[in-house]
Design a protein around this motif. Structure first.
Motif, PDB file in Angstrom:
ATOM      1  N   UNK A 191       0.820  -1.228   0.000  1.00 55.39           N
ATOM      2  CA  UNK A 191       0.000   0.000   0.000  1.00 55.39           C
ATOM      3  C   UNK A 191       0.855   1.281   0.000  1.00 55.39           C
ATOM      4  N   UNK A 194       2.109   1.919  -3.483  1.00 56.12           N
ATOM      5  CA  UNK A 194       1.056   2.416  -4.371  1.00 56.12           C
ATOM      6  C   UNK A 194       0.701   3.865  -4.050  1.00 56.12           C
ATOM      7  N   UNK A 231       9.209  -0.242 -11.475  1.00 56.34           N
ATOM      8  CA  UNK A 231       7.778  -0.310 -11.833  1.00 56.34           C
ATOM      9  C   UNK A 231       7.275  -1.728 -12.140  1.00 56.34           C
ATOM     10  N   UNK A 232       8.033  -2.503 -12.903  1.00 62.59           N
ATOM     11  CA  UNK A 232       7.552  -3.850 -13.269  1.00 62.59           C
ATOM     12  C   UNK A 232       7.478  -4.736 -12.033  1.00 62.59           C
ATOM     13  N   UNK A 234       6.889  -3.860  -9.003  1.00 67.06           N
ATOM     14  CA  UNK A 234       5.730  -3.500  -8.170  1.00 67.06           C
ATOM     15  C   UNK A 234       4.407  -3.796  -8.853  1.00 67.06           C
ATOM     16  N   UNK A 235       4.383  -3.725 -10.169  1.00 70.46           N
ATOM     17  CA  UNK A 235       3.195  -4.171 -10.912  1.00 70.46           C
ATOM     18  C   UNK A 235       2.922  -5.641 -10.557  1.00 70.46           C
ATOM     19  N   UNK A 238       1.821  -6.121  -6.866  1.00 71.85           N
ATOM     20  CA  UNK A 238       0.442  -5.651  -6.678  1.00 71.85           C
ATOM     21  C   UNK A 238      -0.544  -6.689  -7.203  1.00 71.85           C
ATOM     22  N   UNK A 239      -0.257  -7.219  -8.395  1.00 75.10           N
ATOM     23  CA  UNK A 239      -1.175  -8.202  -8.977  1.00 75.10           C
ATOM     24  C   UNK A 239      -1.154  -9.510  -8.180  1.00 75.10           C
ATOM     25  N   UNK A 242      -3.280  -9.044  -5.035  1.00 70.38           N
ATOM     26  CA  UNK A 242      -4.400  -8.177  -5.399  1.00 70.38           C
ATOM     27  C   UNK A 242      -5.492  -8.072  -4.350  1.00 70.38           C
ATOM     28  N   UNK A 245      -4.408  -6.320  -1.142  1.00 75.42           N
ATOM     29  CA  UNK A 245      -4.039  -4.936  -1.453  1.00 75.42           C
ATOM     30  C   UNK A 245      -5.277  -4.085  -1.767  1.00 75.42           C
ATOM     31  N   UNK A 246      -6.257  -4.675  -2.447  1.00 71.00           N
ATOM     32  CA  UNK A 246      -7.499  -3.942  -2.718  1.00 71.00           C
ATOM     33  C   UNK A 246      -8.200  -3.573  -1.407  1.00 71.00           C
ATOM     34  N   UNK A 249      -6.218  -0.671   0.062  1.00 75.28           N
ATOM     35  CA  UNK A 249      -6.463   0.558  -0.703  1.00 75.28           C
ATOM     36  C   UNK A 249      -7.814   1.145  -0.333  1.00 75.28           C
TER      37      UNK A 249
END
Lengths: 288, 288
Positions: A191, A194, A231-232, A234-235, A238-239, A242, A245-246, A249
């Motif tokens: 979090x 993000x 970036x990749x 953390x992408x 995050x996925x 998910x 993390x949702x 968020x």
């Protein structure tokens, strides 16, 4: 428990894999470190830096390893597990250093079959703003937490070996349930990343962006430091995490909405309450 | 322009006021520094530390000052302006060090009457996690930006004096419109503070709070550092800059909503786009 590893295979010889190799070598706990990876350049660099002794020609060479450490980016875990699965020896222990655990466990359970009992899911909590073999350091894990998430099927001896391996680097090993791990790190790591990415992207897109960065001071610098992260990577994190993390968020956006509403109403007491609780909690943590 | 101040009155002898006094003394730019404030203890401490030479008995003693610096918390600006207004001499320049500018300008315009032309609104951009007289340092402003926001009525010579005063501390002086100032600092200072307070308050209230703080690493530490800031001070800044800050909060929540939606859909490309732009912008800034 005194551990000695004859042959350690490291898949992904970057910051984490390379630092582990260096630390175990320095502790005299390993005879031979074999590097495996997709990019020849990275492997050559790891060898030149003395992180690994040998470059593996193919995944088949993981066969006679005592331990295989998966220290690749999250997105490659599945394909690496697939490639090494048929070659793993009867006694080879496999472990990983991924930032999320439920997804890696699910992939390993599916792809390792009967050998899944010798897979020990792990996550060293070691900051990684820098990356690559040249960033590797023998002292990276000293005093850091390493979380292991063995499941019901996990072989006790395999978990003990991986525990001793990480303890050999100077880390503290903690065991916890994978779901709990993923919830905790969604909150305190995924979090915040993000949130920092969001703030910087929001500001960088404005016509006033140059002014913003010109007048930003040390508070902004600290707050957004993690927005410089890969970036990749953390992408993929995050996925992979998910669901948890949702939920984080959503809780965070609710709290921001609460603050916005108090501000809109000019409710000084409500603002002070949130700020005071946060300030107190952060100060308490800072002095621990 | 070479500036020499005979008598400088500092209202609020904490980190900012105290550091200004020390810096100007060190530069040999001031003969006498008079401290004025609500709390006798703070004034005694400031005198013992050599920040001020004299403690003012009452606001009437601001009368023969060359310059009066208002370095009190935001919430006290109005009442201080009210108290000193009747006593200010014909040539006394008044300036401030508040974090927001439109509200201070409005208060000064209302309360200073004809003397408003000698009020020069200012904001030194110097981090303040620590506070109080004991935190004052002669080098606090070296290389820092100080923003001045003179308005149409502001006397040119008064603005030049305050410019020279800050330059004497080693700071760079920049002039800008007050509305622009408030927008910029809503984005790069006030919003990050609210975002950090929100995250820590959200996590600290959970049953798992102890676990969260136990496993939080360096990224979390940096991201939340500003959440340890002074709650009342930030309550006042938030309320003083409410309009600009609400706009920033709303933009930030939209961006977080965009990320949540991409994550919910498993849209890897959208996530990577946001993270990449942010990472690039943060790296560019970091190396400037």
């Amino acid at each position: 428990m005194s551990l000695h590893i004859h042959r350690l295979v490291i898949v992904g010889t970057g910051l984490i894999g390379g630092s582990l190799a260096l630390a175990l070598k320095q502790a005299g706990m390993v005879d031979e470190v074999v590097g495996l990876g997709r990019r020849r350049e990275t492997l050559d660099q790891a060898k030149a830096l003395g992180l690994i002794d040998v470059i593996a020609g193919s995944p088949a060479e993981t066969g006679d390893a005592d331990v295989v450490m998966l220290a690749t980016p999250m997105a490659q875990m599945q394909s690496v597990l697939q490639q090494i699965a048929p070659h793993l020896g009867e006694h080879t222990i496999v472990t990983d250093a991924g930032s999320t655990k439920r997804d890696v466990i699910a992939a390993a359970r599916e792809l390792l079959g009967a050998k899944f009992s010798r897979f020990v899911p792990g996550h060293p909590i070691a900051g990684a703003e820098s990356s690559g073999p040249q960033a590797a350091r023998a002292d990276l894990f000293i005093g850091r937490n390493v979380v292991l998430c063995p499941v019901a099927e996990t072989d006790t001896a395999a978990a003990e070996t991986v525990t001793a391996l990480w303890q050999g680097t100077g880390a503290q090993v903690v065991r916890m349930d994978a779901a709990r791990h993923d919830r905790i790190f969604a909150a305190v790591s995924h979090l915040p990343h993000l949130a920092a990415f969001a703030l910087v992207d929001d500001l960088a897109a404005r016509p006033e962006a140059e002014d913003f960065f010109r007048y930003a001071a040390s508070g902004f610098r600290d707050f957004t430091r993690i927005a410089a992260s890969h970036p990749e990577m953390w992408r993929d994190i995050a996925l992979a995490n998910r669901e948890a993390l949702l939920a984080e968020l959503s809780a965070y956006m609710n709290k921001l909405g609460e603050i916005a509403s108090a501000l809109d109403k000019g409710d000084a007491a409500a603002l002070e309450q949130v700020f005071s609780r946060a300030s107190q909690a952060r100060r308490n943590w800072g002095t621990k």
